[in-house]
Design an enzyme around this catalytic site. Structure first.
Site, PDB file in Angstrom:
ATOM      1  N   ASN A 199       8.635  -4.812   7.932  1.00  0.00           N
ATOM      2  CA  ASN A 199       8.624  -4.337   6.550  1.00  0.00           C
ATOM      3  C   ASN A 199       9.734  -3.312   6.303  1.00  0.00           C
ATOM      4  O   ASN A 199       9.727  -2.613   5.300  1.00  0.00           O
ATOM      5  CB  ASN A 199       7.274  -3.694   6.224  1.00  0.00           C
ATOM      6  CG  ASN A 199       6.134  -4.670   6.370  1.00  0.00           C
ATOM      7  OD1 ASN A 199       6.223  -5.796   5.896  1.00  0.00           O
ATOM      8  ND2 ASN A 199       5.068  -4.254   7.034  1.00  0.00           N
ATOM      9  N   SER A 211       0.658  -7.564  -0.340  1.00  0.00           N
ATOM     10  CA  SER A 211       1.294  -7.512   0.976  1.00  0.00           C
ATOM     11  C   SER A 211       1.329  -8.850   1.684  1.00  0.00           C
ATOM     12  O   SER A 211       2.241  -9.111   2.460  1.00  0.00           O
ATOM     13  CB  SER A 211       0.597  -6.474   1.852  1.00  0.00           C
ATOM     14  OG  SER A 211      -0.759  -6.804   2.046  1.00  0.00           O
ATOM     15  N   HIS A 248       4.501  -1.995  -0.918  1.00  0.00           N
ATOM     16  CA  HIS A 248       5.627  -2.922  -0.770  1.00  0.00           C
ATOM     17  C   HIS A 248       6.558  -2.907  -1.976  1.00  0.00           C
ATOM     18  O   HIS A 248       7.532  -3.657  -2.013  1.00  0.00           O
ATOM     19  CB  HIS A 248       5.112  -4.345  -0.528  1.00  0.00           C
ATOM     20  CG  HIS A 248       4.442  -4.491   0.798  1.00  0.00           C
ATOM     21  ND1 HIS A 248       5.123  -4.789   1.949  1.00  0.00           N
ATOM     22  CD2 HIS A 248       3.148  -4.317   1.159  1.00  0.00           C
ATOM     23  CE1 HIS A 248       4.278  -4.827   2.962  1.00  0.00           C
ATOM     24  NE2 HIS A 248       3.064  -4.541   2.512  1.00  0.00           N
ATOM     25  N   ASP A 270      -1.521   0.506  -5.501  1.00  0.00           N
ATOM     26  CA  ASP A 270      -0.970   0.726  -4.168  1.00  0.00           C
ATOM     27  C   ASP A 270       0.403   0.053  -4.175  1.00  0.00           C
ATOM     28  O   ASP A 270       0.496  -1.166  -4.256  1.00  0.00           O
ATOM     29  CB  ASP A 270      -1.912   0.081  -3.140  1.00  0.00           C
ATOM     30  CG  ASP A 270      -1.409   0.204  -1.707  1.00  0.00           C
ATOM     31  OD1 ASP A 270      -0.188   0.291  -1.505  1.00  0.00           O
ATOM     32  OD2 ASP A 270      -2.260   0.180  -0.787  1.00  0.00           O
ATOM     33  N   LYS A 289       7.308   1.572   5.034  1.00  0.00           N
ATOM     34  CA  LYS A 289       7.928   0.269   4.784  1.00  0.00           C
ATOM     35  C   LYS A 289       9.392   0.474   4.383  1.00  0.00           C
ATOM     36  O   LYS A 289      10.193   0.793   5.242  1.00  0.00           O
ATOM     37  CB  LYS A 289       7.072  -0.520   3.821  1.00  0.00           C
ATOM     38  CG  LYS A 289       5.855  -1.016   4.617  1.00  0.00           C
ATOM     39  CD  LYS A 289       4.642  -1.420   3.904  1.00  0.00           C
ATOM     40  CE  LYS A 289       3.546  -1.693   4.944  1.00  0.00           C
ATOM     41  NZ  LYS A 289       2.213  -1.623   4.389  1.00  0.00           N
ATOM     42  N   GLU A 308      -2.611  -3.778  -6.349  1.00  0.00           N
ATOM     43  CA  GLU A 308      -1.357  -3.492  -5.650  1.00  0.00           C
ATOM     44  C   GLU A 308      -0.196  -3.829  -6.570  1.00  0.00           C
ATOM     45  O   GLU A 308      -0.312  -4.711  -7.415  1.00  0.00           O
ATOM     46  CB  GLU A 308      -1.267  -4.317  -4.356  1.00  0.00           C
ATOM     47  CG  GLU A 308      -2.324  -3.919  -3.366  1.00  0.00           C
ATOM     48  CD  GLU A 308      -2.272  -4.696  -2.046  1.00  0.00           C
ATOM     49  OE1 GLU A 308      -1.228  -5.280  -1.713  1.00  0.00           O
ATOM     50  OE2 GLU A 308      -3.293  -4.692  -1.354  1.00  0.00           O
ATOM     51  N   HIS A 321      -5.453  -4.822  -0.095  1.00  0.00           N
ATOM     52  CA  HIS A 321      -5.278  -4.480   1.323  1.00  0.00           C
ATOM     53  C   HIS A 321      -6.568  -3.904   1.915  1.00  0.00           C
ATOM     54  O   HIS A 321      -7.343  -3.229   1.226  1.00  0.00           O
ATOM     55  CB  HIS A 321      -4.161  -3.439   1.398  1.00  0.00           C
ATOM     56  CG  HIS A 321      -3.682  -3.129   2.770  1.00  0.00           C
ATOM     57  ND1 HIS A 321      -4.117  -2.032   3.474  1.00  0.00           N
ATOM     58  CD2 HIS A 321      -2.780  -3.759   3.560  1.00  0.00           C
ATOM     59  CE1 HIS A 321      -3.503  -1.999   4.645  1.00  0.00           C
ATOM     60  NE2 HIS A 321      -2.675  -3.034   4.722  1.00  0.00           N
TER      61      HIS A 321
HETATM   62  C1  LIG Z   1       0.931  -1.265   4.854  1.00  0.00           C
HETATM   63  C2  LIG Z   1      -0.003  -1.047   3.739  1.00  0.00           C
HETATM   64  C3  LIG Z   1      -0.819   0.082   3.705  1.00  0.00           C
HETATM   65  C4  LIG Z   1      -0.922   1.036   4.872  1.00  0.00           C
HETATM   66  O1  LIG Z   1       0.202   1.848   4.990  1.00  0.00           O
HETATM   67  P1  LIG Z   1       0.520   2.507   6.415  1.00  0.00           P
HETATM   68  O2  LIG Z   1       1.445   3.606   6.096  1.00  0.00           O
HETATM   69  O3  LIG Z   1       1.127   1.435   7.239  1.00  0.00           O
HETATM   70  O4  LIG Z   1      -0.783   2.996   6.971  1.00  0.00           O
HETATM   71  C5  LIG Z   1      -1.608   0.299   2.592  1.00  0.00           C
HETATM   72  N1  LIG Z   1      -1.601  -0.572   1.574  1.00  0.00           N
HETATM   73  C6  LIG Z   1      -0.831  -1.689   1.574  1.00  0.00           C
HETATM   74  C7  LIG Z   1      -0.865  -2.599   0.399  1.00  0.00           C
HETATM   75  C8  LIG Z   1      -0.028  -1.964   2.675  1.00  0.00           C
HETATM   76  O5  LIG Z   1       0.711  -3.073   2.687  1.00  0.00           O
END
Ligand SMILES: *Cc1c(COP(=O)(O)O)cnc(C)c1O
Length: 389
Positions: free
Chosen positions: A45, A178, A206, A203, A237, A174, A131
């Site tokens: 990522n 993801s 990405h 969230d 990421k 989101e 997620h």
């Molecule tokens: C990767 C991810 C997370 C977690 O983030 P980290 O910093 O890796 O713990 C949370 N939400 C989504 C949508 C993700 O893709």
């Protein structure tokens, strides 16, 4: 009683669902050294190649020299150092919000945020494809929790209409999904939330650094004011480091500092990681060509793979999931690609719904056209051998 550890793993193995760790003996980059071989990696990522960028590494090394390795205590004790404060200011400026609070990881950000946002009389409505960290956080909250169909504003509206009167409501989704790479219809959700007096939390793990003209994330992509949406995200990421954050108002930040257990009862992230994240945000601001290269690579790879006849999700991002349906096919294809020098992970249930196992390719700004051509030729050959195309 404890579960039978060995039998559980054996059962998963029989279903082609066993997961195993792979040691990558090289930094996060477009080439991954695994088991003594060098493979083209389509598994990271690290969208903008910042995880192993000289200027970002330099920022971390300098910060280690100045501030040491560990923060030594929680943020509220003696763990808050100038790099932590600087990073929160830099992120707030980047995200165009009043204030940002950082956490140890994106995962713990969701766990630390959602349960204190809404109490037991409230209602949480989350997209079905959210997620695992969001779903865990929603379950941890005392409020009633329902899911709505993936990216379906009509279903969300039905659930909003059914609520008890004056029921406080949090809608969770989101920016970029993801495992599917598709975008949520944020303008529709924002309008619904405004109309039905609900709070929208996205969230943008990405989306940040990837979406929007300046990489500010999915709200920028849709031209939405950041004030209308509560955002969280990760630094792990496109930002290339580690940690998570909530972007919102100054009063929310103060509230979380005083109530969020995942913020209060954990040691502050290493100051050098905060310094590196600040340098990464600076790099994103100063070098928009990186984001341009990411999208050029993504558009090239996607168009070529589509024309070969592979089946995709409705992706609109650098996440390119080839749907192969069964976990067995996904594992086999991943293994064949691995043997041919391309690293693409197989994503299987429970990470994705049954019958939708997939190969998940992620593109980086740093992939060369030569690497992408090799990926294309290999995937075409393996796809034909396996009669997928
Ligand atoms: C990767 C991810 C997370 C977690 O983030 P980290 O910093 O890796 O713990 C949370 N939400 C989504 C949508 C993700 O893709």
């Amino acid at each position: 009683m404890f579960p039978d550890f060995e039998q559980t793993v054996k059962n998963l193995e029989a279903l082609h669902l066993r997961r195993q760790l792979r040691i990558v003996e090289s930094p996060a980059d477009t080439i991954a050294a695994i088991a003594g071989r060098e493979l083209i990696s389509m598994a990271s990522n690290n969208y903008l190649g910042l995880a192993n960028h000289p200027a970002i590494k330099h920022a971390a090394i300098e910060a280690i020299e100045q501030w040491g390795v560990g923060a030594g205590a929680a943020r509220l004790l003696s763990g808050t150092m100038p790099p932590h404060q600087q990073l929160e200011e830099d992120l707030a400026r980047f995200k165009h919000v009043e204030a940002v609070l950082t956490f140890g990881t994106g995962y713990t950000t969701n766990i630390g945020l959602i349960p204190v946002l809404i109490d037991q009389d409230g209602l949480i409505l989350a997209d079905r494809y959210c997620h695992a960290s969001l779903i865990e956080a929603c379950r941890l909250a005392k409020a009633k929790f329902r899911v709505f169909h993936h990216n379906d504003p009509e279903h969300l509206e039905t659930l909003l209409k059914k609520r008890k009167k004056d029921c406080q409501t949090l809608v969770v989704t989101e920016g970029v999904f993801s495992m599917d790479g598709d975008l949520s219809p944020l303008p529709d959700f924002a309008r619904l939330c405004q109309h039905y007096d609900a709070t929208l939390l996205i969230d943008d793990a990405h989306g940040t650094g990837v979406m929007g003209e300046n990489g500010r994330g999915t709200p920028e992509h849709f031209g939405l004011a950041p004030q209308d949406i509560l955002q969280m995200g990760t630094l792990s990421k496109a930002i290339g480091t580690s940690g998570g954050y909530v972007a919102g108002t100054a009063s929310l930040k103060e509230y979380l500092i005083n109530t969020s257990k995942a913020f209060i009862y954990t040691t502050a992230p290493p100051p050098a990681i905060a310094a590196a994240a600040s340098a990464a945000i600076e790099a994103i601001r100063n070098a928009p060509d990186r984001q341009q290269r990411l999208w050029d690579n993504r558009n090239f790879l996607y168009a070529e793979l589509k024309s070969m006849g592979f089946q995709f999700t409705n992706t609109e991002s650098p996440i390119l999931p080839i749907i192969v349906k069964s976990p067995e096919t996904a594992s086999q294809m991943s293994q064949k690609l691995f043997e041919a020098g391309i690293y693409v992970p197989a994503i299987r249930p429970p990470t994705v719904p049954k019958g939708s196992s997939r190969l998940r390719l992620t593109v980086s700004s740093e992939h060369t056209k030569g690497q992408l051509r090799e990926v294309l030729a290999t995937i075409q050959k393996v796809g034909k051998d396996m009669r997928l195309i």
